[in-house]
Design a protein around this motif. Structure first.
Motif, PDB file in Angstrom:
ATOM      1  N   GLN A  27       0.804  -1.220   0.000  1.00 18.25           N
ATOM      2  CA  GLN A  27       0.000   0.000   0.000  1.00 18.25           C
ATOM      3  C   GLN A  27       0.842   1.277   0.000  1.00 18.25           C
ATOM      4  OE1 GLN A  27      -2.895   0.091   3.116  1.00 18.25           O
ATOM      5  NE2 GLN A  27      -3.982   1.850   2.278  1.00 18.25           N
ATOM      6  N   SER A  29       3.873   1.861  -1.201  1.00 18.28           N
ATOM      7  CA  SER A  29       4.498   2.063  -2.503  1.00 18.28           C
ATOM      8  C   SER A  29       3.463   2.451  -3.554  1.00 18.28           C
ATOM      9  CB  SER A  29       5.243   0.794  -2.938  1.00 18.28           C
ATOM     10  OG  SER A  29       4.344  -0.296  -3.062  1.00 18.28           O
ATOM     11  N   ARG A  30       2.256   1.855  -3.461  1.00 17.55           N
ATOM     12  CA  ARG A  30       1.183   2.204  -4.402  1.00 17.55           C
ATOM     13  C   ARG A  30       0.742   3.651  -4.213  1.00 17.55           C
ATOM     14  NH1 ARG A  30      -0.845   1.854  -9.272  1.00 17.55           N
ATOM     15  NH2 ARG A  30      -3.124   1.935  -9.339  1.00 17.55           N
ATOM     16  N   VAL A  31       0.617   4.081  -2.950  1.00 17.32           N
ATOM     17  CA  VAL A  31       0.244   5.466  -2.659  1.00 17.32           C
ATOM     18  C   VAL A  31       1.306   6.426  -3.183  1.00 17.32           C
ATOM     19  CG1 VAL A  31      -0.106   7.138  -0.785  1.00 17.32           C
ATOM     20  CG2 VAL A  31      -1.174   4.881  -0.656  1.00 17.32           C
ATOM     21  N   LYS A  32       2.571   6.048  -2.988  1.00 16.47           N
ATOM     22  CA  LYS A  32       3.671   6.880  -3.467  1.00 16.47           C
ATOM     23  C   LYS A  32       3.636   7.003  -4.990  1.00 16.47           C
ATOM     24  CE  LYS A  32       8.686   7.326  -3.043  1.00 16.47           C
ATOM     25  NZ  LYS A  32       9.935   6.692  -2.533  1.00 16.47           N
ATOM     26  N   GLU A  33       3.343   5.898  -5.655  1.00 19.31           N
ATOM     27  CA  GLU A  33       3.266   5.892  -7.119  1.00 19.31           C
ATOM     28  C   GLU A  33       2.134   6.783  -7.608  1.00 19.31           C
ATOM     29  OE1 GLU A  33       2.266   2.702 -10.709  1.00 19.31           O
ATOM     30  OE2 GLU A  33       2.865   1.974  -8.725  1.00 19.31           O
ATOM     31  N   LEU A  34       0.976   6.709  -6.954  1.00 19.19           N
ATOM     32  CA  LEU A  34      -0.171   7.534  -7.344  1.00 19.19           C
ATOM     33  C   LEU A  34       0.088   9.014  -7.089  1.00 19.19           C
ATOM     34  CD1 LEU A  34      -3.103   5.301  -6.055  1.00 19.19           C
ATOM     35  CD2 LEU A  34      -2.492   5.752  -8.428  1.00 19.19           C
ATOM     36  N   ARG A  35       0.768   9.324  -5.996  1.00 20.22           N
ATOM     37  CA  ARG A  35       1.096  10.722  -5.703  1.00 20.22           C
ATOM     38  C   ARG A  35       2.037  11.295  -6.769  1.00 20.22           C
ATOM     39  NH1 ARG A  35       2.161  10.466   0.851  1.00 20.22           N
ATOM     40  NH2 ARG A  35      -0.053  10.543   1.494  1.00 20.22           N
ATOM     41  N   LYS A  37       2.310  10.296  -9.837  1.00 13.95           N
ATOM     42  CA  LYS A  37       1.541  10.443 -11.070  1.00 13.95           C
ATOM     43  C   LYS A  37       0.671  11.691 -11.021  1.00 13.95           C
ATOM     44  CE  LYS A  37      -1.317   7.804 -14.277  1.00 13.95           C
ATOM     45  NZ  LYS A  37      -2.007   6.508 -14.532  1.00 13.95           N
ATOM     46  N   ALA A  38       0.074  11.951  -9.856  1.00 11.51           N
ATOM     47  CA  ALA A  38      -0.763  13.139  -9.694  1.00 11.51           C
ATOM     48  C   ALA A  38       0.056  14.416  -9.840  1.00 11.51           C
ATOM     49  CB  ALA A  38      -1.463  13.106  -8.330  1.00 11.51           C
ATOM     50  N   GLU A  39       1.263  14.420  -9.268  1.00  7.20           N
ATOM     51  CA  GLU A  39       2.133  15.589  -9.380  1.00  7.20           C
ATOM     52  C   GLU A  39       2.537  15.831 -10.844  1.00  7.20           C
ATOM     53  OE1 GLU A  39       5.405  14.954  -6.777  1.00  7.20           O
ATOM     54  OE2 GLU A  39       4.218  15.182  -4.931  1.00  7.20           O
TER      55      GLU A  39
END
Length: 286
Positions: A27, A29-35, A37-39
């Motif tokens: 979770q 690492s997934r949150v970090k990846e999504l953040r 991508k959002a940036e």
């Protein structure tokens, strides 16, 4: 049976526990990846907004420049602002690109009226490999019929026969297009001869004519120090490439060798100054 059932339940519970732990570790690492991508998407959004705003300002400036009345609109912008100066330069650049495109569409000829509209002066520019060369002019009477009154076209360019073969009374480009082809081909051949003299000091120009339709060069084969005469004939005066290439040297077998057959094809298919460069790199001439 009961023991086996209990063991199966415990095994299943153990598997669920392992899966739950795995999700917990995945979770972050997934949150970090999504953040991240959002940036990246927000940066892209800001860039698109800036491009849209720049485009709007360019369109506004282009309208002002095209109408030549930049009073209210230009006063609204800060004269000393670096951004406004950059925008003006960009607008001017796009305006010039549009003018060049329009100039190309109409054939690339500059036409101005002379003698209070009784005549025309047409300019035909020449160039080679992106370099502008000579410009030639024709002054033409409009009445009673369209005819050439004065010009500075070289005498070896068949202007009279081109005019006779054209339908210039209804379409003046039937004269200007083939004339431009002749002039640009001549300018290209002349420029090639100039480049041969500048770039190839070891190559001696033995003969050439004013039309640059004949060129005789003397080159030297490195090992044997054999001199070779290369005669290039340009029978098609609307092209920059020769129609015939002929070699002469003391070694009668050399022109028929594989290397010099390649040189023959090279000189027919490539501008002479570039062909000589290739021949030198291959070690065929000094």
């Amino acid at each position: 049976m009961e023991g086996a059932s209990t063991k199966g339940v415990l095994s299943h519970l153990s598997l669920l526990e392992v899966q739950a732990r795995s999700r917990k570790t995945q979770q972050p690492s997934r949150v970090k990846e999504l953040r991240a991508k959002a940036e990246a998407l927000m940066v892209q959004r800001d860039q698109l907004k800036a491009e849209i705003e720049t485009h709007k300002n360019l369109q506004k400036l282009r309208a002002v420049m095209d109408k030549q009345c930049a009073n209210e609109e230009e006063e609204a912008m800060d004269e000393d602002s670096e951004n406004s100066q950059l925008l003006r330069l960009m607008a001017r650049h796009t305006q010039l690109k549009d003018l060049l495109h329009a100039h190309h569409i109409i054939g690339g000829y500059n036409v101005i009226k002379t003698r209070q509209g009784k005549g025309l002066c047409v300019s035909v520019s020449t160039g080679y490999e992106g370099v502008y060369l000579e410009t030639y002019n024709l002054e033409m009477d409009l009445k009673p019929t369209l005819r050439i009154s004065r010009h500075n076209i070289p005498p070896f360019i068949p202007l009279s026969s081109l005019a006779e073969q054209s339908n210039m009374q209804t379409d003046v480009r039937t004269l200007l297009d083939p004339l431009s082809q002749h002039l640009n081909a001549f300018a290209g051949r002349k420029q090639q001869l100039k480049l041969v003299k500048e770039l190839h000091k070891s190559v001696e120009v033995m003969e050439s004519n004013v039309l640059c339709s004949l060129l005789v060069l003397m080159v030297t084969v490195p090992r044997e120090k054999t001199a070779v005469l290369c005669a290039l004939e340009y029978a098609d005066h609307t092209r920059c490439l020769p129609t015939r290439v002929h070699f002469e040297c003391a070694d009668k077998e050399l022109p028929d060798s594989p290397e010099w057959k390649k040189n023959h094809s090279l000189l027919l298919e490539t501008p002479v100054h570039k062909a000589l460069t290739t021949m030198r790199k291959m070690g065929n001439i000094v």
